[in-house]
Write a protein that holds these residues in place. Structure first.
Motif, PDB file in Angstrom:
ATOM      1  N   GLU A   1      10.720   3.565  -9.750  1.00 11.99           N
ATOM      2  CA  GLU A   1       9.534   3.995 -10.490  1.00 11.99           C
ATOM      3  C   GLU A   1       9.145   2.973 -11.551  1.00 11.99           C
ATOM      4  O   GLU A   1       7.959   2.689 -11.749  1.00 11.99           O
ATOM      5  CB  GLU A   1       9.785   5.359 -11.140  1.00 11.99           C
ATOM      6  CG  GLU A   1       9.891   6.508 -10.153  1.00 11.99           C
ATOM      7  CD  GLU A   1       8.553   6.847  -9.497  1.00 11.99           C
ATOM      8  OE1 GLU A   1       7.524   6.760 -10.187  1.00 11.99           O
ATOM      9  OE2 GLU A   1       8.546   7.194  -8.298  1.00 11.99           O
ATOM     10  N   LYS A   2      10.116   2.416 -12.249  1.00 12.01           N
ATOM     11  CA  LYS A   2       9.816   1.459 -13.312  1.00 12.01           C
ATOM     12  C   LYS A   2       9.354   0.119 -12.763  1.00 12.01           C
ATOM     13  O   LYS A   2       8.501  -0.546 -13.365  1.00 12.01           O
ATOM     14  CB  LYS A   2      11.047   1.255 -14.206  1.00 12.01           C
ATOM     15  CG  LYS A   2      11.383   2.461 -15.067  1.00 12.01           C
ATOM     16  CD  LYS A   2      12.573   2.176 -15.970  1.00 12.01           C
ATOM     17  CE  LYS A   2      12.898   3.381 -16.852  1.00 12.01           C
ATOM     18  NZ  LYS A   2      14.069   3.115 -17.732  1.00 12.01           N
ATOM     19  N   ARG A   3       9.904  -0.296 -11.637  1.00  8.00           N
ATOM     20  CA  ARG A   3       9.607  -1.628 -11.115  1.00  8.00           C
ATOM     21  C   ARG A   3       8.348  -1.666 -10.251  1.00  8.00           C
ATOM     22  O   ARG A   3       7.619  -2.661 -10.263  1.00  8.00           O
ATOM     23  CB  ARG A   3      10.801  -2.142 -10.307  1.00  8.00           C
ATOM     24  CG  ARG A   3      12.047  -2.406 -11.125  1.00  8.00           C
ATOM     25  CD  ARG A   3      11.876  -3.573 -12.090  1.00  8.00           C
ATOM     26  NE  ARG A   3      11.653  -4.807 -11.381  1.00  8.00           N
ATOM     27  CZ  ARG A   3      12.623  -5.613 -10.933  1.00  8.00           C
ATOM     28  NH1 ARG A   3      13.884  -5.284 -11.123  1.00  8.00           N
ATOM     29  NH2 ARG A   3      12.324  -6.734 -10.315  1.00  8.00           N
ATOM     30  N   LEU A   4       8.098  -0.632  -9.479  1.00 13.62           N
ATOM     31  CA  LEU A   4       7.044  -0.712  -8.466  1.00 13.62           C
ATOM     32  C   LEU A   4       5.933   0.319  -8.612  1.00 13.62           C
ATOM     33  O   LEU A   4       4.950   0.256  -7.871  1.00 13.62           O
ATOM     34  CB  LEU A   4       7.667  -0.577  -7.063  1.00 13.62           C
ATOM     35  CG  LEU A   4       8.617  -1.701  -6.646  1.00 13.62           C
ATOM     36  CD1 LEU A   4       9.158  -1.428  -5.252  1.00 13.62           C
ATOM     37  CD2 LEU A   4       7.918  -3.049  -6.671  1.00 13.62           C
ATOM     38  N   VAL A   5       6.071   1.231  -9.533  1.00 15.33           N
ATOM     39  CA  VAL A   5       5.046   2.259  -9.723  1.00 15.33           C
ATOM     40  C   VAL A   5       4.404   2.070 -11.092  1.00 15.33           C
ATOM     41  O   VAL A   5       5.091   1.871 -12.087  1.00 15.33           O
ATOM     42  CB  VAL A   5       5.651   3.681  -9.617  1.00 15.33           C
ATOM     43  CG1 VAL A   5       4.598   4.731  -9.920  1.00 15.33           C
ATOM     44  CG2 VAL A   5       6.239   3.892  -8.231  1.00 15.33           C
TER      45      VAL A   5
END
Length: 630
Positions: free
Chosen positions: A32-36
């Motif tokens: 969630e933090k890296r790609l969203v």
């Protein structure tokens, strides 16, 4: 097409297989933090979506090419005519008349107090072969009357002249803060004027729902959509109260939305606007018709520094408007933030659209985003968010004022936009939302860009009528780059006073491989504020860094601020000694990177600040200015 036997040998991976492959690459990092990411309205933006099949599609009001619009905004009617004719001969088929006093005139605008002056501005323009649009302005009713009278004097059939009269008293209230009559009086006046214009043969639209004031005051996509729908509903009610049939009231309204540099959100916003307007019509008991939708590229995204980058912004915004389904489009010239654009800048703006139309062929598909999972998901999310914002505004209705008008009068709109503006300002200041050429990759050696030698008008415009019956706090019109531009201006003013540009000395530690990454980061940061941060090959000594050579270079630079740049290992072994040596020579010492466990020792050695990804660059640069220009 591949034979079935061959296609079967290459089965399509499913979502689970894709996620498994992604997790291997992330190596334990949070998905969630890296790609969203999230939109300004908190809408989740995922990296991958399945194909979608929407139940309804947001079709344009007419098939074929969108209309290429050019602005007629020079104060001199003769000069305005010359520029307009060049635009029309070069491929435009619509003129947007921005009279003095309009928000969109930016302190300029056509000065035409009578039909003779307006006729001079449109001399040689075959009005029955093009379209006209009027930008909303305090003197909107007078401007509409001038257009109607000019067409009558030229003995043209009004039914064959396409005119969007651009009346938008709610937008004027938002941008100028005042209206000359009570809301019931305005409603009756609008209904009477529209009936008169229809009686003369004009088909409209007559009213424009213009969201530019809200966008320039910091609105998110959902806030812009909510304001648009609430404004349209207020006009429907006002015209119906004035005795106009609801279907005729609906046909009297057009929309102007802003195309911004976020391609996905702009496309989704335009598609959502059409779907929301269909829903509003259905709620009114009408058989829905597609909205008449004009687009203009975003004023707030324009920069005065490295303005050629504005051409890239305009291309993205224009592309997004075309894919999103705009019926007509105005691309703001790349020099618009610097002054009144000349013929070259206008030609570039015009040709941006022509390339998208003729070479990219964007107009040949009715809804290019249809079925694309990402666009469909964002469109639906914005429909939900926009409808929620509409309901929020409608709840503000009081004392005979419709929701949108009451929300402007009581400050509800202003407060909501201020909160959103503060969030975006923080994202700009921390460079989570970068501005190319301004906050990222600044170009200190940029050349001079030409604009027309026309000064903005004192006071900027005709004001609203002196006798004011309805007031509201006028919304600010702001560009995102303004804080960085103020720092650049301050640096250049200091350069004149000091005889050279204020400088931040990059005190590099170790080898080139050790310091390049952080030196590049620091240089980019300082130059975003107009400070020079010259690079070099470092100060290698018998061990890692020759501190004597480094200190001598600092003294020779004439700088007052020194920023240590190196690797974590280099900081652990050399930063304390380097800071002490530089402090001994009068330097204010900063360090590029987060200090970690070394913070106490570094502070004791004289390091007074740390710059790193995510820091408040605006406040950091203001501090750097105070040191470098002292």
């Amino acid at each position: 097409m591949l034979p079935e036997t061959v296609a079967a040998a290459f089965p399509l991976p499913d979502q689970a297989q894709w996620r498994s492959a992604v997790d291997k690459v992330l190596k334990g990092a949070d998905f969630e933090k890296r790609l969203v990411s999230q939109s300004a309205d908190g809408i989740r933006i995922a990296p991958l979506y399945p194909a979608a099949h929407a139940k309804t599609r947001p079709f344009r009001s007419e098939a074929g090419r969108w209309h290429v619009a050019a602005r007629l905004d020079h104060p001199s009617p003769v000069s305005a005519r010359d520029l307009a004719l060049a635009d029309l001969e070069g491929g435009a088929d619509t003129l947007v008349l921005s009279f003095a006093g309009a928000l969109a005139a930016r302190g300029y605008g056509l000065v035409a107090e009578d039909v003779a002056a307006l006729g001079a501005a449109l001399d040689g323009v075959m009005l029955d072969l093009i379209r006209l649009r009027l930008d909303p302005a305090p003197a909107g009713e007078r401007n509409a009357g001038l257009i109607a009278e000019l067409i009558a004097r030229r003995d043209l059939d009004p039914a064959k002249v396409g005119v969007d009269f651009g009346l938008d008293p709610i937008g004027v209230l938002a941008s100028h803060g005042a209206l000359p009559a009570t809301w019931p009086e305005l409603g009756r006046s609008l209904a009477t004027l529209i009936d008169e214009l229809r009686g003369r043969g004009f088909s409209g639209p007559f009213l424009t729902v213009d969201t530019r004031p809200y966008h320039e005051a910091g609105a998110s996509e959902a806030q812009e959509l909510g304001a648009a729908m609430a404004t349209a509903i207020a006009y429907l009610r006002a015209l119906e109260a004035g005795g106009m049939a609801l279907d005729l009231a609906r046909d009297a309204i057009s929309f102007t939305l802003v195309a911004d540099t976020d391609e996905f959100m702009t496309v989704a916003k335009f598609r959502a606007a059409r779907l929301l307007w269909e829903r509003v019509q259905q709620a009114c008991g009408l058989e829905a018709k597609p909205m008449a939708l004009h687009a203009e590229t975003a004023w707030r995204s324009l920069t005065r520094r490295d303005p050629y980058v504005n051409q890239l912004r305009a291309t993205i915004a224009g592309f997004s408007a075309g894919v999103g389904g705009a019926d007509s489009l105005t691309v703001l010239p790349f020099t618009a933030a610097l002054g009144l654009p000349d013929a070259f800048a206008r030609r570039v703006a015009r040709n941006t659209q022509l390339i998208l139309l003729e070479e990219a062929n964007l107009w040949r598909v009715a809804d290019p985003a249809a079925g694309a999972g990402g666009f469909e998901a964002l469109t639906q999310a914005l429909c939900e968010q926009g409808w929620s914002k509409l309901q929020d505004l409608e709840r503000e209705a009081a004392d005979g004022l419709p929701g949108m008008v009451a929300a402007l009068a009581n400050g509800h709109v202003q407060q909501g936009l201020a909160r959103q503006r503060a969030l975006r300002a923080k994202a700009i200041a921390t460079r989570r939302e970068p501005i190319t050429g301004t906050s990222e990759f600044p170009h200190l050696g940029e050349g001079v860009v030409e604009v027309l030698a026309v000064a903005p008008m004192a006071g900027g415009s005709e004001a609203a009528a002196a006798e004011t019956c309805l007031v509201a706090e006028a919304l600010p019109s702001l560009r995102l780059a303004e804080d960085f531009e103020a720092l650049r201006d301050a640096a250049e003013a200091a350069a004149v006073q000091l005889g050279k540009r204020p400088t931040a000395f990059l005190a590099t530690l170790g080898s080139i491989a050790d310091f390049t990454a952080r030196a590049g980061f620091a240089r980019n940061l300082f130059e975003a504020g107009g400070l020079a941060a010259p690079g070099h090959d470092g100060f290698p000594g018998t061990a890692d860094t020759d501190l004597a050579v480094l200190v001598a270079a600092f003294e020779a630079s004439g700088a007052r601020l020194a920023c240590l740049c190196g690797s974590d290992a280099g900081y652990a072994s050399e930063a304390v000694a380097a800071a002490q040596a530089l402090r001994a020579k009068g330097a204010t010492v900063w360090l590029a990177g987060r200090p970690g466990d070394l913070e106490g020792a570094l502070n004791q050695a004289g390091v007074s600040a740390f710059i790193f990804a995510g820091c408040d660059v605006i406040e950091t640069l203001r501090s750097a200015h105070a040191i470098a220009a002292a």
